[in-house]
Motif scaffolding. Sequence first.
Motif, PDB file in Angstrom:
ATOM      1  N   ILE A  79       0.773  -1.338  -0.072  1.00  0.00           N
ATOM      2  CA  ILE A  79      -0.188   0.002   0.121  1.00  0.00           C
ATOM      3  C   ILE A  79       0.905   1.280   0.036  1.00  0.00           C
ATOM      4  O   ILE A  79       0.442   2.007  -0.711  1.00  0.00           O
ATOM      5  CB  ILE A  79      -0.986   0.024   1.259  1.00  0.00           C
ATOM      6  N   GLY A  82       2.088   1.775  -3.392  1.00  0.00           N
ATOM      7  CA  GLY A  82       1.054   2.188  -4.128  1.00  0.00           C
ATOM      8  C   GLY A  82       0.787   3.635  -4.334  1.00  0.00           C
ATOM      9  O   GLY A  82       0.586   4.408  -5.088  1.00  0.00           O
ATOM     10  N   ALA A  83       1.005   4.127  -2.872  1.00  0.00           N
ATOM     11  CA  ALA A  83       0.868   5.556  -2.906  1.00  0.00           C
ATOM     12  C   ALA A  83       1.955   6.238  -3.244  1.00  0.00           C
ATOM     13  O   ALA A  83       1.743   7.404  -3.648  1.00  0.00           O
ATOM     14  CB  ALA A  83       0.381   5.729  -1.245  1.00  0.00           C
ATOM     15  N   PHE A  85       3.664   5.759  -5.928  1.00  0.00           N
ATOM     16  CA  PHE A  85       3.712   5.803  -7.274  1.00  0.00           C
ATOM     17  C   PHE A  85       2.881   7.013  -7.750  1.00  0.00           C
ATOM     18  O   PHE A  85       3.256   7.565  -8.703  1.00  0.00           O
ATOM     19  CB  PHE A  85       3.329   4.489  -8.058  1.00  0.00           C
ATOM     20  N   PHE A  86       1.713   7.204  -6.804  1.00  0.00           N
ATOM     21  CA  PHE A  86       0.841   7.941  -7.285  1.00  0.00           C
ATOM     22  C   PHE A  86       1.743   9.557  -6.932  1.00  0.00           C
ATOM     23  O   PHE A  86       1.493  10.531  -7.518  1.00  0.00           O
ATOM     24  CB  PHE A  86      -0.355   8.258  -6.019  1.00  0.00           C
ATOM     25  N   VAL A  87       2.126   9.552  -5.760  1.00  0.00           N
ATOM     26  CA  VAL A  87       3.142  10.581  -5.381  1.00  0.00           C
ATOM     27  C   VAL A  87       4.190  11.094  -6.483  1.00  0.00           C
ATOM     28  O   VAL A  87       4.337  12.287  -6.858  1.00  0.00           O
ATOM     29  CB  VAL A  87       3.606  10.603  -4.006  1.00  0.00           C
ATOM     30  N   VAL A  89       3.895  10.920  -9.742  1.00  0.00           N
ATOM     31  CA  VAL A  89       3.219  11.758 -10.692  1.00  0.00           C
ATOM     32  C   VAL A  89       3.157  13.228 -10.638  1.00  0.00           C
ATOM     33  O   VAL A  89       3.475  14.216 -11.327  1.00  0.00           O
ATOM     34  CB  VAL A  89       1.722  11.310 -11.006  1.00  0.00           C
ATOM     35  N   TRP A  90       2.870  13.480  -9.093  1.00  0.00           N
ATOM     36  CA  TRP A  90       2.571  14.898  -8.667  1.00  0.00           C
ATOM     37  C   TRP A  90       4.257  15.440  -8.515  1.00  0.00           C
ATOM     38  O   TRP A  90       4.442  16.442  -9.051  1.00  0.00           O
ATOM     39  CB  TRP A  90       1.958  15.017  -7.507  1.00  0.00           C
ATOM     40  N   GLN A 269       6.096  10.085 -15.959  1.00  0.00           N
ATOM     41  CA  GLN A 269       4.742   9.546 -15.422  1.00  0.00           C
ATOM     42  C   GLN A 269       4.225   8.224 -15.851  1.00  0.00           C
ATOM     43  O   GLN A 269       3.674   7.517 -15.011  1.00  0.00           O
ATOM     44  CB  GLN A 269       3.667  10.760 -15.965  1.00  0.00           C
ATOM     45  N   ALA A 272       5.533   5.740 -13.632  1.00  0.00           N
ATOM     46  CA  ALA A 272       5.173   5.463 -12.238  1.00  0.00           C
ATOM     47  C   ALA A 272       3.775   4.450 -12.326  1.00  0.00           C
ATOM     48  O   ALA A 272       3.642   3.632 -11.596  1.00  0.00           O
ATOM     49  CB  ALA A 272       4.259   6.942 -11.938  1.00  0.00           C
ATOM     50  N   VAL A 273       3.049   4.568 -13.645  1.00  0.00           N
ATOM     51  CA  VAL A 273       2.096   3.472 -13.672  1.00  0.00           C
ATOM     52  C   VAL A 273       2.822   2.166 -14.045  1.00  0.00           C
ATOM     53  O   VAL A 273       2.265   1.101 -13.248  1.00  0.00           O
ATOM     54  CB  VAL A 273       1.269   3.797 -15.012  1.00  0.00           C
ATOM     55  N   LEU A 275       5.447   1.024 -12.974  1.00  0.00           N
ATOM     56  CA  LEU A 275       5.945   0.657 -11.735  1.00  0.00           C
ATOM     57  C   LEU A 275       4.928  -0.028 -10.764  1.00  0.00           C
ATOM     58  O   LEU A 275       5.166  -1.138  -9.968  1.00  0.00           O
ATOM     59  CB  LEU A 275       6.510   1.818 -10.761  1.00  0.00           C
ATOM     60  N   GLY A 276       3.714   0.430 -10.846  1.00  0.00           N
ATOM     61  CA  GLY A 276       2.547  -0.083  -9.952  1.00  0.00           C
ATOM     62  C   GLY A 276       2.256  -1.326 -10.511  1.00  0.00           C
ATOM     63  O   GLY A 276       2.068  -2.393  -9.655  1.00  0.00           O
TER      64      GLY A 276
END
Lengths: 483, 77
Positions: A79, A82-83, A85-87, A89-90, A269, A272-273, A275-276
């Motif tokens: 988890i 996962g968070a 990888f979202f970070v 992008v930003w 970016q 990041a996906v 990597l998920g």
Amino acid sequence: MNMWLAILGTLWLAMLAFFGLRSLRKTRGADDYILAGSNIGMLLGLMTFAATLFSTFTLMGMPDFFRNHGVGAWIFLAISDGAMFFVIVWFGLHLRRRAAEKGFRGVAGLMSACYDNRWAGFACFAAVFLFLVPYVAIQVRGIAIFLSAVFPEALPAWGWSVAIVITMLLYSEVGGLRAIIYSDVLQGTILLTVIWIIAIGCIRHFGGVEAMFRQVQVTNEALLSTPGPLGLFTLQFLIASFLAIVMIPITQPQVTTRLVIMRNTRLMQHKAVGLGVFTLLILLPTVAIGMYGAVHYADASTRDFLAGVLLFEQLDIIAAAVVIGLLAAAISTADSQIFALGTELRSLLSGDEQKVLIFTRIAIMFFGLAALVFSILSSDELVLLARVSFAGTSMVGPLILAGILSPRPPGIEVIIAGAVGLLLFLASLLNLVPSMIGPLRLDLLLLLAIGAFTLASVLYRNYRFKTLDQVTKVTDKDVNRGE
Amino acid sequence: MKNRSTLFWRLCWIGAALLCVLTFTPVVIPSGHFTPFVAGMPRTIWTGILVYIGLVLLTLAANIVYKERDIDGGADK
């Protein structure tokens, strides 16, 4: 297995030599050596990031974590990843904007530029030096103690550590970051392949996923829920770990650099996906291997469990591939970290580029030797020591975030807050201050306090500058009217 | 167009934050409970996998939303 080990080992070393020499030929100048030309494509970028992130910590640490502490390990790592990888992008977008604006030689150098204050860079470098060297050391130690146990007649643990560090330093010094990236791709491929082969064997042994978990339920029911049989996965532990891991792209320079060197922002970016997906593929098999261990190696030591499940129960060719995969994993993660330390130091230096590069190369050797010494002295708790590294570097997370996001240079108080947090966390590891303050873990408390303080400081300064700007504009108008 | 993109981006952020918060509630990590089993997996695993997939999908969505904000930054070249 020895025959396969010789064949695969020779092949692997030959590929390392090939990649090292190829990178040496391609390298043009210091920036190319340190930042691989900042022109990395999607696949290379994805694999190097993944290989830097997942190492012996994943192949050896996570199955053992699942075996001892149960399914909460999924929350602990998956988890948080996962968070993270979202970070990316930003954060990656803002980081690349700042890097384009100020120039990028390393995170510490970028912070010096963003804060207009060299101490910001020094604070970042101190954090990575204090907490990356031990992290490198546990990569080396993890694989060294494992190999010395499996091949007791070959080398003692310290001998394996020396061999690994020498290979790593030779490779990094010759080929630079480009060579490290190629070795990361090799490691990622080996790791993914062997971990799935072993996991499928574990699941087949039980006759399916459901049968596997039912068997674990019979053996030790507490493994199927949090906080686990030893009570490790408390809510506070999971939240503190979550924050520390989410901060990795911000605070661990070997990861941050891999966001900046991508050819363009879109590719970063997409990465990041990717990597998920890659992380899901890497972590799912560790659950199966861990659960297998919980049933068949419930009371075994970590060493016996890993040697049994990863080597002795496998076909010779698979066992040999595991040994090479583990060596490759340890080396590729550790050399990325050691190299990142050199990059960070270089980013703080100025003067003749050739002299700076020579100094950086010597420093990389020094960091490697420091890691070697620490690896001989450190403990065997791979995952928990890695977590300490993440938590330690996360203390400068608010400092770096403020530097990247604030439109104006943040104040010196933010640097002081980061440095104090770092020192307090270090003191808690040395048992000089308590690791719990009332009901709260010190690392969690420090991170929240520094984060809140940094936010308040940045908001106040931006508000004050805005007000000052308005006052200046009004005064200018009055002066113009008077004239 | 930019406003719409910003709105979608914020929605992605809120979605990711909510999923993270949800992870640390008894919905995903009920202390000492592991039922119901779904696809043969105990509760923390299957809910954890769902949360993880949700986060990856939100990363993908955020990635699409960011299309119009592309910049060509990076290290010194």
